[in-house]
Design a protein around this motif. Structure first.
Motif, PDB file in Angstrom:
ATOM      1  N   TYR A 225      11.871  -0.052   0.701  1.00  0.00           N
ATOM      2  CA  TYR A 225      11.130  -1.020   0.511  1.00  0.00           C
ATOM      3  C   TYR A 225      11.204  -1.851  -0.921  1.00  0.00           C
ATOM      4  O   TYR A 225      11.729  -0.723  -1.898  1.00  0.00           O
ATOM      5  CB  TYR A 225       9.738  -0.684   0.997  1.00  0.00           C
TER       6      TYR A 225
ATOM      7  N   ASN B 234      11.569  -2.341  11.596  1.00  0.00           N
ATOM      8  CA  ASN B 234      10.845  -1.115  11.071  1.00  0.00           C
ATOM      9  C   ASN B 234      10.777  -0.233  12.453  1.00  0.00           C
ATOM     10  O   ASN B 234      11.170  -0.539  13.512  1.00  0.00           O
ATOM     11  CB  ASN B 234       9.424  -1.722  10.814  1.00  0.00           C
TER      12      ASN B 234
ATOM     13  N   ASN C 280      10.419   5.569  -4.786  1.00  0.00           N
ATOM     14  CA  ASN C 280      10.927   6.095  -3.506  1.00  0.00           C
ATOM     15  C   ASN C 280      12.375   6.244  -3.501  1.00  0.00           C
ATOM     16  O   ASN C 280      12.939   6.911  -2.688  1.00  0.00           O
ATOM     17  CB  ASN C 280      10.432   4.947  -2.637  1.00  0.00           C
TER      18      ASN C 280
ATOM     19  N   ASP D  19       0.826  -1.229  -0.135  1.00  0.00           N
ATOM     20  CA  ASP D  19       0.127   0.051  -0.111  1.00  0.00           C
ATOM     21  C   ASP D  19       0.835   1.305  -0.073  1.00  0.00           C
ATOM     22  O   ASP D  19       0.365   2.304   0.242  1.00  0.00           O
ATOM     23  CB  ASP D  19      -1.081   0.109   1.097  1.00  0.00           C
ATOM     24  N   SER D  20       1.977   1.216  -0.442  1.00  0.00           N
ATOM     25  CA  SER D  20       3.000   2.239  -0.465  1.00  0.00           C
ATOM     26  C   SER D  20       2.404   3.378  -1.607  1.00  0.00           C
ATOM     27  O   SER D  20       2.184   2.721  -2.663  1.00  0.00           O
ATOM     28  CB  SER D  20       4.502   1.890  -0.879  1.00  0.00           C
TER      29      SER D  20
ATOM     30  N   LYS E 244       4.207   5.190  -3.252  1.00  0.00           N
ATOM     31  CA  LYS E 244       5.158   5.342  -4.332  1.00  0.00           C
ATOM     32  C   LYS E 244       5.638   4.144  -4.586  1.00  0.00           C
ATOM     33  O   LYS E 244       5.700   3.497  -3.798  1.00  0.00           O
ATOM     34  CB  LYS E 244       6.240   6.385  -3.984  1.00  0.00           C
TER      35      LYS E 244
END
Ligand SMILES: Nc1ncnc2c1ncn2[C@@H]1O[C@H](COP(=O)(O)OP(=O)(O)O)[C@@H](O)[C@H]1O
Ligand SMILES: [Mg+2]
Ligand SMILES: [Zn+2]
Length: 323
Positions: free
Chosen positions: A311, A285, A163, A155-156, A158
């Motif tokens: 990521y 994280n 990124n 669900d990023s 970019k």
């Protein structure tokens, strides 16, 4: 602590002393073998003085006297060279052989650092950084953005590529404004995403500009500081605190003890207080980070570092699959 520069200058000075001593010894040996050369050298220094006195007494003949002087000196030098050559000596055997003719092994030309000194300082910085060989392969020139996918990732917002482009540009900004960059850098994300690679890119750029950079993984850093506490390796410990950039890689892979936590706090805190930059990387994280480290460490990281999430797909696996 001695800086790399002052250590190198000390070596330059030692070399000059050694050269001077060697030259005196060589000269004595030659004088002993060829007494005429001693006389010639004596004459060369006295004839100059004589002629200058003469020119002072007879200023109207000055030009002529100086011509005579240089002719006399030339002929004495020629005679000396002939003696040396006929006995197999090289023409420069009575002069110092400089490693760098530009600065005559002083390290400076007209008050500015000579290219030889700059090169020596950079080599020493490479040795100190613990990165000597890897920086040949991992640097901004070999950075390959095509390793990152331009497809959406989870669900990023970019893609991994977008990124990474952003992180790359921020790293370029960091090195271009170094040491005045407003923040240190914090890289987090799974392994195989280029965190170490990017910190190497930054290290090479800054070392080549003459900054001191130290690279240590968290377990190694703790090891070095433990040894220091036991009275060994003090130079390295001082550098960890004083270098222009400290790269602390793989935070979280050290064995978690009260001691290691204290060491990590001390080093981050000391460098922040001194206004010195760091790059910290971790496979944790942010939630894991906060669960692992106490508030006094996390708050310093969140308050003083620009945080970048890495990521995408593991580049190591990608590279293996491509073979
Ligand atoms: N931008 C890049 N260009 C080329 N190779 C890369 C790049 N980023 C990473 N790599 C390579 O991918 C592998 C994993 O990168 P690494 O920096 O070790 O990841 P991390 O520190 O995030 O675990 C290494 O072999 C590294 O050389
Ligand atoms: Mg890494
Ligand atoms: Zn030089």
């Amino acid at each position: 602590m001695n800086s790399p520069l002052s250590k190198i200058l000390m070596q330059y000075e030692k070399k000059r002393d050694r050269d001077r001593r060697d030259l005196l010894a060589r000269r004595e040996e030659i004088y002993k073998r060829f007494p005429r050369i001693r006389e010639i050298d004596g004459e060369i220094s006295s004839v100059g003085l004589e002629k200058i006195n003469e020119a002072y007494r007879l200023p109207e003949n000055c030009g002529h006297i100086l011509d005579e002087l240089s002719a006399k000196i030339d002929s004495l030098k020629r005679e000396k060279q002939e003696i040396l050559a006929s006995h197999g000596y090289s023409p420069d055997c009575m002069q110092i052989k400089y490693e760098c003719a530009d600065c005559k092994d002083t390290g400076y030309v007209g008050g500015a650092m000579c290219h030889c000194l700059k090169q020596n300082v950079i080599s020493a910085l490479y040795d100190l950084s613990h990165l000597k060989s890897v920086l040949k392969y991992e640097n901004f020139e070999s950075f390959d953005i095509s390793l990152y996918s331009d497809q959406p990732f989870g669900d990023s917002a970019k893609s991994p590529k977008k990124n990474m482009e952003n992180i790359y540009l921020e790293c370029i900004k960091f090195v271009n404004s170094f040491p005045d960059a407003d923040c240190s850098l914090f890289f987090y994300g799974n392994s195989g995403l280029g965190k170490t690679f990017l910190s190497h890119c930054i290290a090479k750029d800054l070392i080549d500009k003459g900054y001191t950079v130290i690279y240590q993984t968290a377990p190694d850093l703790i090891d070095v500081l433990r040894k220091t506490a036991l009275g060994e390796d003090t130079e390295e410990a001082a550098l960890i605190e004083e270098c222009d950039l400290l790269i602390l890689d793989d935070l979280g892979t050290e064995s978690a003890t009260a001691y290691s936590e204290q060491v990590i706090f001390n080093i981050i805190n000391a460098r922040l207080l001194a206004g010195k930059k760091m790059i910290i990387s971790t496979n944790f994280n942010l939630e894991e980070l906060m669960n692992t480290y106490p508030e006094r460490i996390c708050s310093r990281i969140f308050g003083n570092f620009r945080i970048y999430a890495f990521y995408g797909d593991d580049i190591r696996l990608k590279k293996i699959q491509a073979i």
